[in-house]
Design a protein around this motif. Structure first.
Motif, PDB file in Angstrom:
ATOM      1  N   ARG A 181     117.511  -9.436  84.766  1.00 29.08           N
ATOM      2  CA  ARG A 181     117.647 -10.827  85.084  1.00 29.08           C
ATOM      3  C   ARG A 181     118.795 -10.516  86.063  1.00 29.08           C
ATOM      4  O   ARG A 181     119.647 -11.582  86.264  1.00 29.08           O
ATOM      5  CB  ARG A 181     117.753 -11.991  83.964  1.00 29.08           C
TER       6      ARG A 181
ATOM      7  N   ASP B 188     121.649 -10.994  84.229  1.00 31.93           N
ATOM      8  CA  ASP B 188     122.370 -12.038  83.699  1.00 31.93           C
ATOM      9  C   ASP B 188     123.837 -10.599  82.525  1.00 31.93           C
ATOM     10  O   ASP B 188     124.033 -11.969  81.919  1.00 31.93           O
ATOM     11  CB  ASP B 188     121.459 -13.218  82.953  1.00 31.93           C
TER      12      ASP B 188
ATOM     13  N   LYS C  49     127.826 -10.964  77.696  1.00 37.50           N
ATOM     14  CA  LYS C  49     127.066 -11.845  76.947  1.00 37.50           C
ATOM     15  C   LYS C  49     126.477 -11.299  75.734  1.00 37.50           C
ATOM     16  O   LYS C  49     125.668 -10.765  75.405  1.00 37.50           O
ATOM     17  CB  LYS C  49     125.978 -12.123  78.191  1.00 37.50           C
TER      18      LYS C  49
END
Length: 580
Positions: free
Chosen positions: A517, A519, A577
């Motif tokens: 994704r 991210d 993240k």
């Protein structure tokens, strides 16, 4: 969908058996489909689906690696898996658990039985209920003590025409061999004297897939395994299964076609089942078993063990980086199987063309200095060449080319952190998890070099080590478990997540992973030397608007103009993240 399936199976058979009449081929396709247990409700055949994610981590083990008085070894293994690895590792590869006559299980007497010394099918089904289970389909050969071969000698079925015959007068000079024993074995049958093809040993007689009856036998075997909960099929020594006199008899077109046919049938029976090809051959040939995403779902990354070990003992990542940059990203629906130790040795054929002869010799010398042995293969000129290094991984990393040092554990953990972060699905040999050293006594008992890395643990003794905070086995086991627990939560470590090689000097091996994704990014940066490495953060191209943290230590990096100081063999997983 049944019509489409029949068409595909018939197309595969046309390549394998071109002399079959079309009507015979169509009937045989129906026989194979029925033998696999495929009904009219077969679902659409799809490609490019990933049957794995970042949570998939394998442990590789023999069924009798752990022994406890009065307990069947498979039951003992199941206890260990549930007690120590459940929630951390979700998949297990149990090496051949069938009755056998040699080669620690790879000379199978009966494919449909569990070795009663290990347990029974109930034990296999119980493990498969708790873990994704990989089993071996030993497809190139079977035991000379099998019913099939005894029937062959007697000229009766099943077994008649199941084995590859050749003549000593045939031109077999180009045949590629992983062993030094004679290729042909003389036997006496009811039809007289014959010579049987034996790629690996004279107790392992090669099977003849030019006989459709044999293919049908294996389809029935696969159905039995599927019904018993096996979800992943390791096609052992599959590269050798089709023989043609006057050729290398390696990686022939018919071999690839059999893999495609088995995949078609297996996927039609169980859509999320997986085929992995065990092809211990040079890198380019190994990669060919992906086909066009229509052969193996997964291929072994055989070049990784020799290249990674070489990098760690030389302190130079040059060859490892060159290889990583040359590796194509696996298409969706395919992935790599990453390992750095197994029941076999450190294969040297996959390093051919990647390491120079001088580098290989230096690696051999270093491993022998650490107690390793060398196994050989025969060349067509009558000479022998090193085929693999036999040594436990823990002892292989006890030092560098300069000798033993105090960094064994850190170097060993670093090797696994690299493997856990690479594109693909990681697999850890149980003796690596347990930091098992070379087993010289087992070599003496068996007379085989590979036994050095096939130790059998007394389970009670192992538990004492794992419960003792001062034990090296406890320390390594728990460090690796902690790293796996971190790894399986990171989308950027999905087997098909993006990967790019970083260039931070030969003393550092680093690469960037990015989730599907996009991210999450993780920069896996590894000091592969026994000296500190100071890396400017500006050389890593960290996005300035993100906050960066090392998943391993929890250290946060706020000043992106600062530096990253790595201790000897330290690894960092620097991510933007970390809340997964």
């Amino acid at each position: 969908m049944m019509d489409e399936l029949r068409f595909r199976v018939i197309s595969h058979l046309a390549v394998l058996y071109p002399k079959q009449a079309e009507e015979t081929r169509a009937l045989f396709a129906d026989t194979l489909i029925h033998a696999m247990g495929i009904g009219d409700d077969v679902k659409p055949l799809t490609q490019y689906q990933n049957h794995w994610d970042q949570q998939d981590v394998y442990v590789i083990t023999y069924g009798d690696t752990l022994l406890s008085p009065g307990v069947k070894p498979l039951s003992c293994l199941h206890q260990f898996l549930n007690k120590h690895l459940a929630g951390t590792i979700n998949s297990v590869h149990i090496l051949p658990f069938f009755p056998y006559s040699s080669d620690d299980g790879f000379s199978v007497i009966d494919y449909m039985e569990v070795n009663e010394a290990l347990g029974d099918w109930h034990d296999i089904e119980s493990i498969a209920a708790d873990f994704k289970l990989m089993a071996d389909l030993v497809i190139n050969h079977c035991s000379a003590e099998s019913r099939w071969f005894k029937n062959y000698l007697s000229g009766v079925k099943p077994g008649h025409n199941y084995f590859v015959e050749a003549s000593p007068a045939d031109d077999l000079s180009d045949v590629v061999r992983p062993r030094t024993s004679p290729l042909l074995k003389k036997v006496v049958t009811n039809e007289g004297e014959k010579h049987i093809w034996c790629t690996f040993s004279h107790d392992q007689v090669d099977l003849n897939f030019e006989n459709p009856d044999l293919l049908l036998e294996f389809v029935k075997i696969i159905k039995w395994y599927l019904d018993s909960g096996i979800a992943v099929f390791r096609l052992d020594a599959v590269a050798f299964i089709w023989k043609v006199v006057g050729t290398t008899s390696l990686n022939l077109p018919e071999t690839h076609e059999i893999v495609r046919l088995l995949r078609t049938l297996i996927e039609a029976r169980k859509s999320d089942a997986v085929i992995i090809t065990e092809t211990n051959i040079p890198n380019r040939e190994n990669l060919s078993y992906f086909g066009n995403a229509n052969e193996a779902h997964v291929v072994y990354n055989f070049s990784l063990p020799p290249l990674l070990i070489n990098a760690l003992v030389t302190g130079c990542s040059h060859y490892l980086k060159n290889w990583l940059m040359s590796m194509p990203p696996a298409q969706m629906g395919t992935t790599y199987f990453n390992f750095i130790a197994s029941h076999d040795g450190i294969g040297l054929r996959p390093a051919e063309g990647l390491l120079s002869d001088e580098e290989i010799q230096q690696l051999l010398d270093t491993m022998m200095a650490f107690g390793g042995e060398v196994s050989w293969r025969a060349l067509d000129n009558g000479e022998n060449k090193p085929y693999e290094i036999n040594i436990s991984l823990f002892d292989a990393l006890k030092g560098t080319v300069n000798g033993e040092d105090e960094w064994q554990v850190e170097r060993f953990v670093c090797a696994h952190l690299i493997m856990l972060a690479l594109e693909g699905t990681p697999a850890i040999y149980i003796h690596s998890l347990l930091a098992t050293g070379n087993d010289y006594e087992r070599i003496k008992r068996t007379g085989h070099n590979r036994s050095i890395n096939r130790h059998q643990w007394d389970y009670a003794e192992l538990e004492k080590h794992l419960n003792s905070s001062s034990s090296i086995h406890h320390k390594v086991f728990n460090r690796l478990k902690r790293m796996i627990d971190i790894r399986v939560k990171q989308p950027a470590f999905h087997p098909n997540a993006i990967q790019y090689t970083l260039h931070l000097g030969d003393g550092v091996f680093a690469f960037w992973r990015q989730s599907l994704r996009r991210d999450q990014s993780i920069f896996a940066i590894n000091n592969i030397t026994d000296q500190p490495q100071d890396i400017p953060l500006t050389s890593i191209n960290l996005v300035g608007t993100d906050e960066w943290v090392d998943l391993i230590t929890g250290t946060r990096y706020h000043d992106l103009h600062g530096s990253l100081l790595l201790a000897p063999y330290q690894s960092v997983w620097l991510t933007n993240k970390s809340e997964y």
